[in-house]
Design an enzyme around this catalytic site. Sequence first.
Site, PDB file in Angstrom:
ATOM      1  N   ASP A   1      44.206  41.559  42.802  1.00 56.38           N
ATOM      2  CA  ASP A   1      42.903  41.193  42.266  1.00 56.38           C
ATOM      3  C   ASP A   1      42.950  39.699  41.956  1.00 56.38           C
ATOM      4  O   ASP A   1      44.030  39.113  41.803  1.00 56.38           O
ATOM      5  CB  ASP A   1      42.625  42.017  41.006  1.00 56.38           C
ATOM      6  CG  ASP A   1      41.273  41.695  40.407  1.00 56.38           C
ATOM      7  OD1 ASP A   1      40.313  41.519  41.173  1.00 56.38           O
ATOM      8  OD2 ASP A   1      41.186  41.611  39.169  1.00 56.38           O
TER       9      ASP A   1
ATOM     10  N   ASP B   1      40.493  37.588  39.568  1.00 57.67           N
ATOM     11  CA  ASP B   1      40.208  37.176  38.191  1.00 57.67           C
ATOM     12  C   ASP B   1      41.056  37.976  37.209  1.00 57.67           C
ATOM     13  O   ASP B   1      41.105  39.203  37.261  1.00 57.67           O
ATOM     14  CB  ASP B   1      38.722  37.377  37.887  1.00 57.67           C
ATOM     15  CG  ASP B   1      37.848  36.628  38.884  1.00 57.67           C
ATOM     16  OD1 ASP B   1      38.169  35.473  39.200  1.00 57.67           O
ATOM     17  OD2 ASP B   1      36.848  37.217  39.358  1.00 57.67           O
TER      18      ASP B   1
ATOM     19  N   ASN C   1      36.197  41.640  43.544  1.00 63.37           N
ATOM     20  CA  ASN C   1      34.765  41.879  43.332  1.00 63.37           C
ATOM     21  C   ASN C   1      34.130  40.595  42.798  1.00 63.37           C
ATOM     22  O   ASN C   1      34.635  40.020  41.824  1.00 63.37           O
ATOM     23  CB  ASN C   1      34.541  42.985  42.299  1.00 63.37           C
ATOM     24  CG  ASN C   1      34.895  44.365  42.803  1.00 63.37           C
ATOM     25  OD1 ASN C   1      35.117  44.568  43.997  1.00 63.37           O
ATOM     26  ND2 ASN C   1      34.937  45.335  41.890  1.00 63.37           N
TER      27      ASN C   1
ATOM     28  N   ARG D   1      33.122  47.670  47.076  1.00 68.11           N
ATOM     29  CA  ARG D   1      33.252  47.290  45.661  1.00 68.11           C
ATOM     30  C   ARG D   1      34.212  48.246  44.949  1.00 68.11           C
ATOM     31  O   ARG D   1      34.013  49.462  44.927  1.00 68.11           O
ATOM     32  CB  ARG D   1      31.885  47.311  44.983  1.00 68.11           C
ATOM     33  CG  ARG D   1      31.928  46.944  43.492  1.00 68.11           C
ATOM     34  CD  ARG D   1      30.535  46.565  43.000  1.00 68.11           C
ATOM     35  NE  ARG D   1      30.424  46.528  41.552  1.00 68.11           N
ATOM     36  CZ  ARG D   1      30.870  45.556  40.761  1.00 68.11           C
ATOM     37  NH1 ARG D   1      31.492  44.509  41.304  1.00 68.11           N
ATOM     38  NH2 ARG D   1      30.707  45.601  39.459  1.00 68.11           N
TER      39      ARG D   1
END
Length: 521
Positions: free
Chosen positions: A345, A347, A393, A437
């Site tokens: 991922d 962030d 995302n 998503r």
Amino acid sequence: MRVAGVAVIGCGLIGARRAATAAAHPGTVLRVVADTDVARARDLAERHGVDWTTDWRQAVARHDVDAVVVCTPNAYLAPVANAALEDGRHVLIEKPMGRSVEEAESMAATAARAGRILKVGFNHRYHPAITAAGQYLRAGEIGTLVQLRARYGHGSRPGCEAEWRGNSRMAGGGELLDQGVHVVDLFQWLAGAPLRVHAELQTAVWNLAPLEDNAFGLLRFAGGVVGQFHVSMTQWKNLFSFELHGSSGALVVEGLGGSYGTERLTVVRRNMAGGVPEVEVRDFAGPDESWSLEWDDFATAIHGGRLGHGAPEEGVAVMRTVAALYEAGRTGQAVPVRSPAVFLDRDGVLNEIVERGGRPGSPREPSELRLVEDIEVVRDLRAAGYRVFIITNQPDLARGLTTHQSVDAMMDAITSRVPVDEYRVCPHDDQDGCACRKPLPGMITELAQRWNVDPARSWVIGDMWRDVEAARAAGCKSILIRRPYNDDARPDHEVGSLREAVALILFGRVPEQPPLDHAHH
């Protein structure tokens, strides 16, 4: 720093070289050597004034031994290494990493459980011309990598079929497993694991069947890179030639010193306007220091430092490719190489979260991007043979709060620090009904199919429940980095930082490498 005691198992040519190197290093001391050949064991022991034995178990069990070097025929590499690791010793094994992927994986798993260093002896990475070639490539001196080409061979000798390397049970493979692993390791060090391979195996001169005395490989890597090699034990004169061709030049390594000739690096920079290229030649005429440099890497690691090369996963990755090459040689078909991967991922994992109104959010502009301090550890994953992807995302795109240009600029800033195989951005919001998503696994499954990834051996590192659920849906293991906002996630593992997550994947544990003074002292 306490000096580490060393046992060398196997007193042949390579064992003698390892013993001399261990004896000469300031951080290690040779304690004992072992070989079933009494004369060979006694001779090497007397050369260094140390003990000898014909029973490797006695050598491993000594309380003054901290590290074990395994220089045996291939059939004994895994049994000796596993026993030594289980007894709390650090281990350096000669290449190959056993006779099969299963043996390699068993050693990697044992090392992880035992919390000990396991290093695979790929000494070619430490040859100065090869080291320099890798540095030139990574500095962009020849542009983008396009092709790799290697030739490596020796002539062997009459009667070789009667030696252990001519015994399929003892050796596990022929020339491909013997010298070919060095070439595959160098290819993967510089280009990553291949996507698919072709091979032709040949028993041309020596009476070695079912083993091969020549192997030809053709490998397809990411980005359209193609590698080809020929390894031979029917070479009329010892030969080593290793070439890297790029979009704007080439790097050519010839020779390894000694009977292979003076080690030389030729750097070719293409004249993009046409005409004669610029050529720089560097000779490395000194003695072969690859063995001592490799030993220093091992010694540094067992004293608590970081292992530079030859990590277990690198050895396992090489064995996977070699197994695929053997299958391709048997079947005459191209064989895909399935690789493990780490899906990151973005962030909260690679960059800091931005708080807005007391809620965590993504940076929306490059000026808001703050990379985490330990982001460079991602490079260790690629060096260890993992595919590395970013899956993120970015619903602020759908909400009109950021732009594709800003997201692309931030991704460029991240991948300039930690090169990845590919990244995927989901620009949708929950109500858009997309398949990508998170917590849906669309980004993971698409990348896994495209890159021949094995989900069962892959990981997702995230900071939200969405990452954990996407990992579960894709069949991957999950690691959650603890943040104040993610109490509702239920990952397979939970850690405090990206560095700890990478250590868990590579070493099977969160703490740093164990200190030298372990329990049996």
